[in-house]
Design an enzyme around this catalytic site. Structure first.
Site, PDB file in Angstrom:
ATOM      1  CG  LEU A  75      20.171  57.619  51.970  1.00  0.00           C
ATOM      2  CD1 LEU A  75      19.251  56.584  51.355  1.00  0.00           C
ATOM      3  CD2 LEU A  75      20.605  57.155  53.361  1.00  0.00           C
ATOM      4  CG  LEU A 106      12.240  63.608  70.088  1.00  0.00           C
ATOM      5  CD1 LEU A 106      12.602  63.096  71.477  1.00  0.00           C
ATOM      6  CD2 LEU A 106      11.735  65.051  70.140  1.00  0.00           C
ATOM      7  CD  GLU A 164      25.228  67.208  48.139  1.00  0.00           C
ATOM      8  OE1 GLU A 164      25.242  68.312  47.579  1.00  0.00           O
ATOM      9  OE2 GLU A 164      25.633  66.168  47.582  1.00  0.00           O
TER      10      GLU A 164
END
Lengths: 168, 608
Positions: free
Chosen positions: B376, B525, B580
């Site tokens: 994703l 937020l 990552e």
């Protein structure tokens, strides 16, 4: 059907064996000239020849041919006229996709190991002529290449009659 | 042994997009047709009973040496079969016919053959083994079922053959003299019978140019042996190969060799690139015809486009499944289920090039991301870079952790998720973007969590989701503190040692651990959490609270919300952004800003 085979473990094993067999035969067929290749080629041929995969990929190798080759025919007509027949060459833009076949044919025709082609070729040349043909001579030519960078004068083209067909 | 077999079976038999096989089919059909037409003027001469070799060849000819007493009829059959192969009409029959007729014609007169003829025959053999009519064919249009991915074993065999050609070519050449002293190409240029054009003497006789061409040829051929297999090198070596063979074709009489060997490169072109190229061609065609209105598509009313007659055009609006082949967690059964529900195409992406090509495919189609948070992240990053975050996206969670899917309450069952993708509504979602343009979809965290993720990544293949637990334990006992300055909207939240600090858009990390249980990815937020639980007991307490989602109640955990966060490393710190991993070195700082509602994902609810 093919999908079912490809999905099943048994099918995958069989296809794997097929792939290994073909890959091994191609490798054996293309080994460098020498005893191992001479020993393995007949066996590899049993695999490759039936499926048309026989081919040596040593193109222009180990060295390119060191001389140009050619062939033409001298046709002696019954009326005393002498004609020259040369393989077709050149023409429209797509001609090279035809000409190469004649180039390969000539390359083989001029070699002694293809002597079986000489008479049929001479007879075919005779049939292409209008009028009565008395004799056909097949002539082969060659010209040595020089080493790039050498300042020697390029050798002249040489020619020899290698087959004569006398017709009644 | 089992692992070796699995790897082999995955490479040879795991179904893939059949587009390269279809492209090869079309190329071989076109070449076979051209080959046949070019033989017509000499058909009787080379194949007839009254030609230059009326007797059948003996010795070394192999099987299929048959008389061709009616050469024009044989070539007519070959021509018809070649046309059928191009069109994909009765593809299997056509491909077998092309191969056998090529074999029979070539065996009849082997004296006129060069390597190009034989290579074309080989290509026809491999195409005959492939499911080459699965797409881009009349057969596919007539079939009631949608195209399927197919096992690529015959394609792999052809790929091996292409590599073998270059391997043996180089091997044979380096054993010679002239390829080693650089004179080979110069000598070949002098062969009058092989000249397509006569090169100027200054070129033909130049030792320098000959050496450059000879060594260049060796280098390109050697590079092609392995480079075609490596995604990073593939395009470069392919371009070099194209240059080499077009150069040879322009100067030497090699017949169909260059065209055949270049056609064989299609075996190495990733399917998305082929589809993209075809679609690009389809887009350009109407422009070339000047018919601006001929391209179909949903003109704002959401209806399915009408067919315009091109075999690939109806596929343009089908959903596209984006599958990260390198991730390894997306299993084929699940993909098949999803594809069945959505009647989708599949784009298997092995690297960034494949993904870019897949995203290049035209149309306003739904992109369905099949994978975990890593997949994703990668795709959203690519769309952000391309300025295409407005595209219609859905997620089928097939990863190991699937944390963002958990936040959005997307069902982890592939079929249910696929139904949500099909019937759900787009939900606007926030996105974190740092000052280097890198996105965070779910959570960015620093410290122990990043180390744990690094450890877990190495264990995921063996342990699955349990890898996150083991990784966390390993990380927790190995190192306990990092020094960070964390500022939220310009205010210092913490400056000193931390166990973990994170910026959350989603709620969980590590396969369901509630890192920011109150986070809402649609509220505009971001949630910031900092834990200073660096002592041994405090670490244990924090770990236990983290599992319960009650860490915010601890006195050594600070939490707040904001829209901009800057982290400055007082000591070198590992970062984890959606899986990552990267490093923030001592003294470096990075700022993340929230982009509210920057993208959307189809879910069954529209969110808060």
């Amino acid at each position: 059907m093919q999908e079912r085979i490809e999905r099943s473990r048994a099918g995958q094993v069989v296809l794997t064996l097929l792939m290994v067999l073909i890959a091994a035969a191609v490798i054996a067929w293309n080994l460098p000239a020498g005893a191992p290749r001479d020993r393995l080629r007949p066996t590899a041929g049993h695999v490759l020849l039936p499926v048309g995969l026989d081919q040596d990929w040593s193109l222009f190798a180990p060295d390119p041919r060191s001389f140009s080759v050619g062939a033409y025919a001298r046709v002696f007509m019954a009326n005393g006229e002498v004609r020259l027949w040369t393989p077709p060459r050149g023409g429209p833009i797509l001609a090279p996709y035809r000409d190469y076949r004649w180039q390969k044919y000539v390359e083989r025709l001029r070699a002694d190991e293809y002597a079986g082609l000489w008479e049929p070729t001479a007879r075919w040349v005779a049939r292409q002529q209008e009028g009565s043909v008395r004799r056909v001579e097949l002539v082969r030519t060659f010209r040595l290449a020089i080493r790039p960078g050498d300042t020697d004068v390029r050798p002249a083209r040489q020619s020899f009659t290698f087959f004569t067909l006398d017709l009644p | 042994m089992t692992r070796i077999w699995r790897g082999w079976a995955d490479w040879a038999f795991r179904p893939v997009d059949p587009a390269p096989m279809a492209a090869l089919r079309i190329a071989v059909g076109v070449l076979a047709l051209g080959w046949t037409l070019s033989l017509l003027p000499d058909a009787a001469t080379f194949l007839g009973d009254e030609g230059v070799s009326p007797e059948l060849p003996v010795g070394g000819g192999g099987a299929w040496v048959l008389p061709t007493s009616a050469p024009y009829a044989v070539l007519a059959l070959l021509g018809v079969a070649a046309v059928a192969l191009v069109a994909g009409l009765a593809t299997r029959v056509a491909s077998v016919a092309v191969f056998l007729l090529l074999l029979v014609v070539q065996r009849r007169d082997p004296f006129v053959l060069n390597s190009g003829d034989l290579l074309l025959r080989h290509l026809a053999f491999f195409v005959a083994l492939m499911p080459a009519g699965e797409v881009w064919s009349l057969d596919a249009r007539r079939r009631s079922r949608p195209p399927r991915d197919r096992a690529p074993w015959a394609l792999r065999l052809l790929q091996l053959q292409v590599s073998a050609i270059y391997l043996f070519a180089v091997w044979a050449k380096v054993r010679g003299t002239t390829w080693n002293d650089g004179t080979a190409v110069g000598i070949a240029w002098q062969l009058e019978d092989l000249q397509r054009i006569a090169l100027p003497a200054a070129v033909r006789d130049s030792l320098t140019l000959s050496a450059l061409a000879s060594y260049g040829t060796l280098a390109v051929e050697a590079a092609l042996v392995v480079g075609l297999w490596l995604p990073r090198l593939r395009w470069a070596v392919m371009a070099a190969g194209v240059g080499l063979h077009l150069g040879i074709d322009a100067t030497m009489l090699v017949g169909w060799f260059s065209a055949a060997i270049l056609a064989s490169y299609l075996a190495f072109v990733p399917a998305p690139a082929l589809r993209s190229a075809l679609a690009h061609g389809a887009r350009m065609a109407p422009r070339a015809r000047g018919s601006r209105g001929s391209r179909s598509g949903p003109e704002g009313n959401g209806t399915r486009p009408t067919r315009v007659g091109l075999p690939w055009q109806p596929e343009r609006m089908r959903p596209l499944l984006l599958v990260n082949s390198a991730a390894g967690s997306a299993d084929d059964e699940a993909i098949e289920v999803v594809r069945g529900v959505l009647d989708a195409e599949v784009a298997r992406c092995e690297g960034p090039e494949d993904l870019e090509a897949a995203l290049d495919r035209p149309g306003d189609r739904l992109l369905v991301i099949c994978g975990g948070d890593g997949s994703l992240h990668t795709i959203v990053q690519a769309l952000h870079t391309r300025g295409q975050l407005a595209r219609d996206l859905a997620l089928v969670p097939l990863g190991t952790g699937n944390d963002f899917a958990r936040t959005l309450e997307i069902d982890l069952d592939p079929r249910a998720a696929a139904l949500a993708a099909r019937d759900g509504q787009p939900r606007r979602l926030d996105l974190l973007v740092d000052d280097q343009g890198q996105v965070v979809v779910n959570v960015l965290h620093a410290g122990v969590g990043a180390v744990a993720a690094d450890r877990a990544e190495k264990l995921k293949g063996r342990l699955g989701i349990a890898a996150y637990v083991v990784g966390a334990v390993q990380a927790g006992i190995s190192r306990a503190r990092w020094r960070l300055l964390v500022e939220v909207d310009g205010t210092v939240l913490h400056d000193g040692p931390v166990l973990q600090a994170g910026i959350a858009n989603g709620r969980t990390i590590g396969g369901g651990t509630p890192f920011a249980p109150e986070a809402d990815p649609s509220d505009g937020l971001l949630d910031v959490v900092v834990s200073v639980a660096t002592g041994p007991l405090a670490r244990l307490g924090y770990a236990a609270a983290l599992r319960q989602g009650s860490q915010a109640e601890r006195s050594d955990v600070g939490a707040t919300r904001g829209t901009t966060v800057t982290i400055t490393a007082r000591s070198t710190t590992e970062l984890n952004a959606d899986g990552e991993l990267s490093t923030l070195k001592r003294g470096q700082s990075r700022t993340w800003r929230l982009e509210p509602g920057a993208w959307s994902l189809r879910t069954t609810s529209s969110g808060a």
